[in-house]
Design a protein around this motif. Structure first.
Motif, PDB file in Angstrom:
ATOM      1  N   LYS A 300      -3.785   6.387 -11.948  1.00 49.64           N
ATOM      2  CA  LYS A 300      -2.455   6.137 -11.375  1.00 49.64           C
ATOM      3  C   LYS A 300      -1.917   7.330 -10.602  1.00 49.64           C
ATOM      4  N   ASP A 301      -1.983   8.525 -11.212  1.00 53.88           N
ATOM      5  CA  ASP A 301      -1.440   9.709 -10.546  1.00 53.88           C
ATOM      6  C   ASP A 301      -2.196  10.049  -9.272  1.00 53.88           C
ATOM      7  N   GLU A 302      -3.522   9.868  -9.290  1.00 53.55           N
ATOM      8  CA  GLU A 302      -4.333  10.170  -8.105  1.00 53.55           C
ATOM      9  C   GLU A 302      -4.057   9.167  -6.989  1.00 53.55           C
ATOM     10  N   ILE A 303      -3.840   7.916  -7.332  1.00 51.59           N
ATOM     11  CA  ILE A 303      -3.525   6.893  -6.333  1.00 51.59           C
ATOM     12  C   ILE A 303      -2.163   7.165  -5.710  1.00 51.59           C
ATOM     13  N   ILE A 304      -1.193   7.530  -6.553  1.00 55.53           N
ATOM     14  CA  ILE A 304       0.141   7.883  -6.036  1.00 55.53           C
ATOM     15  C   ILE A 304       0.043   9.050  -5.069  1.00 55.53           C
ATOM     16  N   LYS A 305      -0.731  10.059  -5.457  1.00 53.40           N
ATOM     17  CA  LYS A 305      -0.892  11.260  -4.617  1.00 53.40           C
ATOM     18  C   LYS A 305      -1.524  10.909  -3.269  1.00 53.40           C
ATOM     19  N   SER A 306      -2.516  10.021  -3.299  1.00 51.22           N
ATOM     20  CA  SER A 306      -3.228   9.685  -2.064  1.00 51.22           C
ATOM     21  C   SER A 306      -2.356   8.901  -1.077  1.00 51.22           C
ATOM     22  N   LEU A 307      -1.309   8.245  -1.579  1.00 48.93           N
ATOM     23  CA  LEU A 307      -0.438   7.435  -0.723  1.00 48.93           C
ATOM     24  C   LEU A 307       0.947   8.039  -0.526  1.00 48.93           C
ATOM     25  N   ILE A 312       4.275   2.412   3.494  1.00 50.44           N
ATOM     26  CA  ILE A 312       3.715   1.115   3.128  1.00 50.44           C
ATOM     27  C   ILE A 312       4.256  -0.009   4.013  1.00 50.44           C
ATOM     28  N   GLU A 313       5.510   0.108   4.467  1.00 51.34           N
ATOM     29  CA  GLU A 313       6.112  -0.943   5.289  1.00 51.34           C
ATOM     30  C   GLU A 313       5.392  -1.116   6.631  1.00 51.34           C
ATOM     31  N   ASP A 314       4.651  -0.080   7.065  1.00 52.69           N
ATOM     32  CA  ASP A 314       3.883  -0.206   8.306  1.00 52.69           C
ATOM     33  C   ASP A 314       2.801  -1.269   8.192  1.00 52.69           C
ATOM     34  N   PHE A 315       2.362  -1.524   6.974  1.00 49.83           N
ATOM     35  CA  PHE A 315       1.258  -2.457   6.754  1.00 49.83           C
ATOM     36  C   PHE A 315       1.712  -3.820   6.251  1.00 49.83           C
ATOM     37  N   PHE A 316       2.904  -3.859   5.603  1.00 47.69           N
ATOM     38  CA  PHE A 316       3.327  -5.111   4.958  1.00 47.69           C
ATOM     39  C   PHE A 316       4.723  -5.584   5.353  1.00 47.69           C
ATOM     40  N   GLY A 317       5.456  -4.783   6.066  1.00 51.78           N
ATOM     41  CA  GLY A 317       6.848  -5.115   6.291  1.00 51.78           C
ATOM     42  C   GLY A 317       7.690  -4.539   5.162  1.00 51.78           C
ATOM     43  N   THR A 318       8.786  -5.179   4.836  1.00 50.23           N
ATOM     44  CA  THR A 318       9.718  -4.651   3.835  1.00 50.23           C
ATOM     45  C   THR A 318       9.170  -4.847   2.417  1.00 50.23           C
ATOM     46  N   LEU A 319       8.425  -3.845   1.961  1.00 48.50           N
ATOM     47  CA  LEU A 319       7.836  -3.863   0.628  1.00 48.50           C
ATOM     48  C   LEU A 319       7.975  -2.484   0.015  1.00 48.50           C
ATOM     49  N   GLU A 320       8.516  -2.414  -1.205  1.00 48.73           N
ATOM     50  CA  GLU A 320       8.659  -1.123  -1.887  1.00 48.73           C
ATOM     51  C   GLU A 320       7.280  -0.555  -2.233  1.00 48.73           C
ATOM     52  N   LYS A 321       7.132   0.745  -2.007  1.00 49.23           N
ATOM     53  CA  LYS A 321       5.854   1.386  -2.331  1.00 49.23           C
ATOM     54  C   LYS A 321       5.540   1.239  -3.825  1.00 49.23           C
ATOM     55  N   SER A 322       6.572   1.326  -4.674  1.00 51.88           N
ATOM     56  CA  SER A 322       6.358   1.221  -6.120  1.00 51.88           C
ATOM     57  C   SER A 322       5.774  -0.140  -6.495  1.00 51.88           C
ATOM     58  N   ASP A 323       6.181  -1.201  -5.769  1.00 52.30           N
ATOM     59  CA  ASP A 323       5.635  -2.536  -6.045  1.00 52.30           C
ATOM     60  C   ASP A 323       4.157  -2.606  -5.675  1.00 52.30           C
ATOM     61  N   PHE A 324       3.814  -1.977  -4.561  1.00 49.87           N
ATOM     62  CA  PHE A 324       2.412  -1.980  -4.144  1.00 49.87           C
ATOM     63  C   PHE A 324       1.564  -1.146  -5.105  1.00 49.87           C
ATOM     64  N   LEU A 325       2.082   0.003  -5.522  1.00 46.54           N
ATOM     65  CA  LEU A 325       1.357   0.853  -6.470  1.00 46.54           C
ATOM     66  C   LEU A 325       1.148   0.141  -7.803  1.00 46.54           C
ATOM     67  N   ASN A 326       2.149  -0.597  -8.232  1.00 45.80           N
ATOM     68  CA  ASN A 326       2.025  -1.323  -9.498  1.00 45.80           C
ATOM     69  C   ASN A 326       1.002  -2.451  -9.397  1.00 45.80           C
ATOM     70  N   LEU A 327       0.852  -3.003  -8.191  1.00 52.50           N
ATOM     71  CA  LEU A 327      -0.160  -4.031  -7.999  1.00 52.50           C
ATOM     72  C   LEU A 327      -1.560  -3.440  -8.064  1.00 52.50           C
ATOM     73  N   ILE A 328      -1.715  -2.204  -7.569  1.00 52.02           N
ATOM     74  CA  ILE A 328      -3.017  -1.533  -7.619  1.00 52.02           C
ATOM     75  C   ILE A 328      -3.364  -1.138  -9.053  1.00 52.02           C
ATOM     76  N   TYR A 329      -2.371  -0.575  -9.743  1.00 54.14           N
ATOM     77  CA  TYR A 329      -2.639  -0.015 -11.072  1.00 54.14           C
ATOM     78  C   TYR A 329      -1.394  -0.197 -11.932  1.00 54.14           C
ATOM     79  N   GLY A 330      -1.290  -1.309 -12.576  1.00 58.08           N
ATOM     80  CA  GLY A 330      -0.122  -1.555 -13.414  1.00 58.08           C
ATOM     81  C   GLY A 330      -0.315  -2.818 -14.230  1.00 58.08           C
ATOM     82  N   ASN A 331       0.602  -3.073 -15.122  1.00 56.24           N
ATOM     83  CA  ASN A 331       0.531  -4.283 -15.926  1.00 56.24           C
ATOM     84  C   ASN A 331       0.740  -5.519 -15.058  1.00 56.24           C
ATOM     85  N   ASP A 332       0.188  -6.632 -15.512  1.00 59.35           N
ATOM     86  CA  ASP A 332       0.363  -7.892 -14.781  1.00 59.35           C
ATOM     87  C   ASP A 332       1.821  -8.343 -14.873  1.00 59.35           C
TER      88      ASP A 332
END
Length: 332
Positions: A300-307, A312-332
């Motif tokens: 989790k910490d390494e993924i956060i650091k890399s991004l 993130i909005e450049d790729f998805f529009g209005t999306l919180e970075k925390s939501d995208f990070l939780n999708l990569i590495y977080g509880n369902d």
């Protein structure tokens, strides 16, 4: 057989380092017995995918250790109510996978305490069909350890919470734990007993049929070597998480900007392939984002650091970075 004094250390990383150091470096003509009690921790089997065994969010919130051991088998929860025993002996070609040989003296002592314990299945000690001990083994070829847990008064609520995996759709070739009905030894005792008294009674009982035993205290140089092994192996993310077998993860969620479907492939603990699918609209090509995560540890910490410098909005529009990070590495 000589009893190794771990001097009351409760750090699981130090205790596992001590166990391995004794296995590889102590007198090969002598049998040893080691007891240790760990702070709250999950001990992962050698061939397991760590993420398939743990509730990462709960572990982070409660500062629970996660440590991989050198023996196989499933993940177990340790706390100060659990006594770990370890026999360190020669590997004679017949003892490996012979769990009966090493559990028999433990079962005998438990029976003497009025507990109707017996070996069930391959490597579990049970009372009334409830597991009170699990065992595992590891061999160097010449020497071997046969170690196990003894649940005297473990917090069973914590066992469930810490081992309740919250990330689904993980696929790997790791050896997945099979959860058993577990119970504390204290439930079957007529008179309550402290951990110290239980440990002493077990120690005396194990040596009852043998010669008087001696206790070995490590020298300062030996403790330094144990701490060095801990620092170079058991403290490392690469050992505890990165040594997981190759695995892949699928995460999917619908956001206001559209559906995002992630396919993540992890090898030797690092992201080897990262693909994003969905019906979202973005200003930049999604391949730019995917490439940022290739080679990054699946941590989790390494993924956060890399991004951290990525919009993130450049790729998805209005999306919180925390939501995208939780999708990569977080509880369902």
């Amino acid at each position: 057989m000589i009893f190794i004094d771990n001097e009351g250390h409760n750090n699981p990383k130090l205790n596992l380092a001590l166990e391995e150091y004794a296995l590889r470096n102590f007198d090969g003509s002598t049998d040893y017995l080691l007891f240790y009690i760990n702070e709250p921790s999950i001990i992962i089997g050698r061939n397991q995918n760590t993420l398939e065994e743990i509730n990462q969010e709960y572990i982070d919130e409660n500062n629970i250790h996660v440590v991989r051991r050198i023996s196989g088998g499933g993940a177990v929860y340790h706390d100060l109510g659990n006594l770990n025993f370890s026999f360190i002996t020669n590997h004679d070609g017949k003892s490996i996978s012979n769990f009966k040989k090493f559990t028999a003296p433990v079962i005998r002592v438990l029976n003497d305490m009025g507990i109707s314990a017996e070996l069930k299945g391959r490597n579990d000690i049970e009372v009334n069909d409830k597991k009170i001990s699990g065992t595992a083994q590891f061999s160097t070829g010449k020497r071997m350890i046969s170690h196990g847990t003894l649940l005297l008064d473990t917090d069973m609520g914590e066992v469930v919470k810490a081992l309740q995996v919250k990330m689904s759709k993980i696929q790997s070739k790791g050896h997945k734990s099979v959860r058993s009905r577990v119970a504390n030894i204290s439930e079957f005792l007529k008179t309550p007993i402290t951990m110290e008294a239980f440990k002493n009674q077990l120690l005396v009982g194990l040596y009852e049929a043998s010669e008087p035993f001696e206790t070995y205290k490590l020298t300062e140089a030996e403790w330094q070597a144990v701490h060095k092994l801990k620092a170079e192996k058991y403290d490392l993310w690469d050992w505890n998480f990165g040594k997981s077998p190759k695995f892949n993860i699928q995460r999917n969620k619908r956001f206001p900007v559209g559906e995002i479907d992630l396919r993540i492939f992890v090898e030797k603990g690092h992201i080897s392939e990262f693909k994003v699918f969905g019906d979202f609209f973005g200003r930049k090509p999604i391949a730019e984002l995917e490439n940022l995560l290739i080679g990054v540890p699946y941590d989790k910490d390494e993924i956060i650091k890399s991004l951290q410098n990525t919009a993130i909005e450049d790729f998805f529009g209005t999306l919180e970075k925390s939501d995208f990070l939780n999708l990569i590495y977080g509880n369902d």
